[in-house]
Design a protein around this motif. Structure first.
Motif, PDB file in Angstrom:
ATOM      1  N   TYR A 161      38.470  48.030  62.935  1.00 24.59           N
ATOM      2  CA  TYR A 161      38.907  48.061  61.811  1.00 24.59           C
ATOM      3  C   TYR A 161      38.211  46.227  60.347  1.00 24.59           C
ATOM      4  O   TYR A 161      37.776  45.886  61.123  1.00 24.59           O
ATOM      5  CB  TYR A 161      40.635  47.718  62.616  1.00 24.59           C
ATOM      6  CG  TYR A 161      41.125  49.464  63.122  1.00 24.59           C
ATOM      7  CD1 TYR A 161      41.491  50.205  62.119  1.00 24.59           C
ATOM      8  CD2 TYR A 161      40.908  49.580  64.252  1.00 24.59           C
ATOM      9  CE1 TYR A 161      42.009  51.329  62.927  1.00 24.59           C
ATOM     10  CE2 TYR A 161      40.397  50.664  64.745  1.00 24.59           C
ATOM     11  CZ  TYR A 161      41.746  51.302  64.579  1.00 24.59           C
ATOM     12  OH  TYR A 161      41.992  52.649  64.972  1.00 24.59           O
ATOM     13  N   ASP A 164      41.184  44.969  54.305  1.00 18.37           N
ATOM     14  CA  ASP A 164      41.330  45.227  53.189  1.00 18.37           C
ATOM     15  C   ASP A 164      41.726  44.411  52.290  1.00 18.37           C
ATOM     16  O   ASP A 164      40.505  44.080  51.316  1.00 18.37           O
ATOM     17  CB  ASP A 164      41.177  46.911  52.609  1.00 18.37           C
ATOM     18  CG  ASP A 164      42.001  47.023  51.290  1.00 18.37           C
ATOM     19  OD1 ASP A 164      39.815  46.704  51.447  1.00 18.37           O
ATOM     20  OD2 ASP A 164      42.072  48.139  51.010  1.00 18.37           O
ATOM     21  N   LYS A 165      43.169  44.196  52.268  1.00  8.41           N
ATOM     22  CA  LYS A 165      43.161  43.275  51.307  1.00  8.41           C
ATOM     23  C   LYS A 165      44.563  43.012  51.587  1.00  8.41           C
ATOM     24  O   LYS A 165      45.243  43.391  52.288  1.00  8.41           O
ATOM     25  CB  LYS A 165      42.979  43.292  49.990  1.00  8.41           C
ATOM     26  CG  LYS A 165      43.920  44.763  49.841  1.00  8.41           C
ATOM     27  CD  LYS A 165      43.741  45.489  48.334  1.00  8.41           C
ATOM     28  CE  LYS A 165      44.735  46.726  47.821  1.00  8.41           C
ATOM     29  NZ  LYS A 165      44.425  47.279  46.266  1.00  8.41           N
ATOM     30  N   SER A 201      48.731  48.817  59.094  1.00 11.44           N
ATOM     31  CA  SER A 201      49.372  47.769  57.866  1.00 11.44           C
ATOM     32  C   SER A 201      50.185  47.782  58.663  1.00 11.44           C
ATOM     33  O   SER A 201      50.863  47.989  59.266  1.00 11.44           O
ATOM     34  CB  SER A 201      49.141  48.398  57.014  1.00 11.44           C
ATOM     35  OG  SER A 201      46.975  48.875  56.539  1.00 11.44           O
ATOM     36  N   GLN A 237      42.227  48.897  57.988  1.00 12.79           N
ATOM     37  CA  GLN A 237      41.694  49.621  57.255  1.00 12.79           C
ATOM     38  C   GLN A 237      40.567  50.308  58.592  1.00 12.79           C
ATOM     39  O   GLN A 237      39.729  49.568  59.101  1.00 12.79           O
ATOM     40  CB  GLN A 237      41.402  50.151  56.190  1.00 12.79           C
ATOM     41  CG  GLN A 237      42.168  50.264  54.750  1.00 12.79           C
ATOM     42  CD  GLN A 237      41.379  50.898  53.774  1.00 12.79           C
ATOM     43  OE1 GLN A 237      39.987  50.676  53.022  1.00 12.79           O
ATOM     44  NE2 GLN A 237      42.386  51.751  52.846  1.00 12.79           N
ATOM     45  N   ARG A 239      36.585  50.743  60.012  1.00 11.08           N
ATOM     46  CA  ARG A 239      34.927  50.753  59.703  1.00 11.08           C
ATOM     47  C   ARG A 239      34.593  51.880  60.336  1.00 11.08           C
ATOM     48  O   ARG A 239      34.605  52.308  61.979  1.00 11.08           O
ATOM     49  CB  ARG A 239      35.180  49.223  59.779  1.00 11.08           C
ATOM     50  CG  ARG A 239      33.385  49.151  59.408  1.00 11.08           C
ATOM     51  CD  ARG A 239      33.716  47.223  59.729  1.00 11.08           C
ATOM     52  NE  ARG A 239      32.507  47.111  59.400  1.00 11.08           N
ATOM     53  CZ  ARG A 239      31.159  47.323  59.857  1.00 11.08           C
ATOM     54  NH1 ARG A 239      30.981  47.820  61.339  1.00 11.08           N
ATOM     55  NH2 ARG A 239      30.695  46.424  59.580  1.00 11.08           N
ATOM     56  N   SER A 274      35.536  52.569  54.914  1.00 15.12           N
ATOM     57  CA  SER A 274      36.210  51.970  55.326  1.00 15.12           C
ATOM     58  C   SER A 274      37.882  53.395  54.480  1.00 15.12           C
ATOM     59  O   SER A 274      37.409  53.234  53.605  1.00 15.12           O
ATOM     60  CB  SER A 274      36.751  50.234  55.067  1.00 15.12           C
ATOM     61  OG  SER A 274      36.615  50.067  53.922  1.00 15.12           O
ATOM     62  N   GLY A 275      38.306  53.270  55.499  1.00 13.92           N
ATOM     63  CA  GLY A 275      39.141  53.891  54.454  1.00 13.92           C
ATOM     64  C   GLY A 275      40.803  53.493  55.792  1.00 13.92           C
ATOM     65  O   GLY A 275      40.589  53.863  56.890  1.00 13.92           O
ATOM     66  N   ASP A 276      41.674  54.925  55.455  1.00 18.23           N
ATOM     67  CA  ASP A 276      42.457  55.196  56.273  1.00 18.23           C
ATOM     68  C   ASP A 276      42.142  56.003  57.415  1.00 18.23           C
ATOM     69  O   ASP A 276      40.921  56.911  57.371  1.00 18.23           O
ATOM     70  CB  ASP A 276      43.822  56.594  55.611  1.00 18.23           C
ATOM     71  CG  ASP A 276      45.421  56.071  56.532  1.00 18.23           C
ATOM     72  OD1 ASP A 276      45.284  56.804  57.427  1.00 18.23           O
ATOM     73  OD2 ASP A 276      45.906  56.022  55.603  1.00 18.23           O
ATOM     74  N   LYS A 313      36.547  53.774  51.344  1.00 20.15           N
ATOM     75  CA  LYS A 313      35.942  52.447  50.440  1.00 20.15           C
ATOM     76  C   LYS A 313      34.241  51.984  50.897  1.00 20.15           C
ATOM     77  O   LYS A 313      33.888  52.137  51.945  1.00 20.15           O
ATOM     78  CB  LYS A 313      36.596  51.597  50.340  1.00 20.15           C
ATOM     79  CG  LYS A 313      36.493  50.501  49.076  1.00 20.15           C
ATOM     80  CD  LYS A 313      37.298  49.350  49.878  1.00 20.15           C
ATOM     81  CE  LYS A 313      37.658  47.494  48.919  1.00 20.15           C
ATOM     82  NZ  LYS A 313      38.155  46.534  48.947  1.00 20.15           N
ATOM     83  N   GLN A 315      31.665  49.512  52.452  1.00 22.95           N
ATOM     84  CA  GLN A 315      31.413  48.521  52.482  1.00 22.95           C
ATOM     85  C   GLN A 315      30.559  47.848  52.653  1.00 22.95           C
ATOM     86  O   GLN A 315      29.956  46.700  53.107  1.00 22.95           O
ATOM     87  CB  GLN A 315      32.162  48.292  54.270  1.00 22.95           C
ATOM     88  CG  GLN A 315      33.633  48.668  54.401  1.00 22.95           C
ATOM     89  CD  GLN A 315      34.341  47.366  53.053  1.00 22.95           C
ATOM     90  OE1 GLN A 315      35.177  48.228  52.964  1.00 22.95           O
ATOM     91  NE2 GLN A 315      34.163  45.925  53.456  1.00 22.95           N
TER      92      GLN A 315
END
Length: 426
Positions: A161, A164-165, A201, A237, A239, A274-276, A313, A315
């Motif tokens: 994982y 992300d932000k 999250s 998220q 990876r 990366s993502g859900d 997204k 990476q």
């Protein structure tokens, strides 16, 4: 009924009552005639810090700290006058004459009479010079808005994982207070304290912290924050490294597109994204571009932008991919197509080709199959689904088809002249 005075004066209770009456009468005589003056204390008169504020605001100053002070005022005068005084009859305020700049001052208190009926000959304040001074802090009060930064240094992310932000709500905070104190603040931080490794999250309330330019925490004494708490959402998220592929568009009817798919070579074959996790778990490969078959040419390198699905997204610092093909065994041939046909013509319309042939049609396919291909095996199809029909002569696009061979396809775009009319075919 006859009163026995001797017996009455021998009564202890009567003698006590008689003594009280005599004492009250004597006191009244003394305070009204013999000694009419006395003292009283007016308690808990509040100190008014706003009165005469022009003395310091003229210097661009404001009070940033002042005590909630009260004083007891001792008054001497005629008893009939001073016994009716209340705190509302007095205004107590600091003497600001010595305030000329920012800092902490010990200020003496002054008294102003509020009662319009005050008679200085009837009463006087006897302890005004004995009031304890008040400690008041002055400075130029300013407001400044800071973006709230998040401190995620304590966050640990589980293997597979990626952090992300962090999103902060609200995103800004306004500080109000002394210019000298706010000037020491460089950033406002919302720290996160998360235990264990995270794979999901999380939203957490964070108490805001002021830090200076060295990152050291500062504690402004007289500064107020528009909010002291922020809600911080930490986005975690999944990876994953996935193989890349391209899809094909404008594929001619009857052409086996797998003959091209098997020849594709990408300069980047895999990409870390990366993502859900709910979306990434179901992905085994990524379609990153769409290739128009009609643009195909031998021995050419195609540079295409990488486009990812929504919510995924990139990476890696890779934004384009070079697409080439294994051109071994492929050839190119140019022919004229004379077999022009119409398709999908609506009722009450007639579409008639006026061109006799389509010149300079470029075909690509296996070399041996191209060499054995006759021109009669190629069709130019005028498909009415490609047209906006209206009566008259028009240039219309045609599709080049090779019905008998699924490995040969045409490249480029071709048009012919045709005539459109309305009415029944009969």
């Amino acid at each position: 009924m006859k009163i026995n005075l001797q017996k009455l004066f021998n009564s202890r209770l009567f003698n006590m009552f008689l003594s009280l009456v005599i004492a009250v009468i004597s006191w009244v005589i003394v305070v009204t005639t013999i000694n009419p003056e006395g003292e009283t204390v007016v308690q808990s008169v509040p100190v008014n810090f706003d009165y005469d504020s022009a003395s310091y605001t003229a210097n661009g100053l404001d009070i940033v700290s002042a005590p909630a002070a009260t004083v007891d005022i001792r008054v001497r005068g005629k008893r009939s006058y001073i016994n009716n005084l209340t705190p509302d009859d007095f205004l107590v305020y600091p003497n600001y004459t010595q305030v000329h700049g920012a800092g902490e001052y010990s200020l003496n208190l002054q008294v102003k009479i509020q009662n319009n009926n005050w008679d200085s000959s009837s009463a006087s304040i006897i302890n005004e010079k004995n009031f304890a001074p008040v400690e008041v802090v002055f400075d130029t009060v300013i407001t400044k808005t800071f973006t709230i930064n998040t401190d995620t240094s304590s966050v640990q992310v589980a293997n597979g994982y990626i952090f992300d932000k962090a999103q902060c709500s609200p995103g800004e905070v306004t500080l109000k207070g002394p210019e000298g104190e706010i000037g020491k603040v460089d950033k406002i931080i919302a720290p996160l304290y998360v235990e264990g490794e995270r794979s999901e999250s999380i939203t957490q309330s964070s108490t805001l912290v002021a830090v200076d330019e060295n990152g050291d925490e500062v504690h402004p004494k007289y500064v107020s924050f528009s909010t002291e708490i922020a809600e911080v959402t930490l986005l975690i998220q999944q990876r994953k490294e996935l193989p890349l592929k391209i899809e094909f568009t404008n594929v001619p009817a009857g052409f086996d597109v797998s003959t091209l798919q098997n020849r594709v070579k990408l300069s980047t074959e895999k990409l870390v994204v990366s993502g859900d996790s709910r979306k990434l778990d179901n992905l085994n490969e990524l379609t990153i571009a769409y290739f128009d078959v009609s643009t195909f040419a031998l021995d050419k390198i195609y540079t295409m932008p990488i486009t990812l699905p929504n919510g995924i997204k990139n990476q890696e610092n890779i934004t384009t991919v070079d697409v080439t093909f294994d051109y071994n065994g492929l050839a190119e041939r140019t022919i004229s197509v004379k077999d022009i046909r119409t398709a999908n013509v609506p009722e009450n319309y007639q579409v008639k080709p006026r061109s006799k042939k389509v010149n300079n049609v470029t075909l690509i396919g296996p070399k041996q199959e191209l060499e054995g291909l006759t021109e009669g095996a190629v069709i130019a199809q005028l498909n009415s689904e490609d047209l906006q029909l209206s009566a008259g002569v028009m240039n219309a696009p045609v599709r080049i088809l090779v019905p008998g061979d699924s490995n040969i396809f045409a490249v480029g775009n071709y048009t012919i002249e045709c005539e459109v009319s309305t009415g029944s075919k009969g």
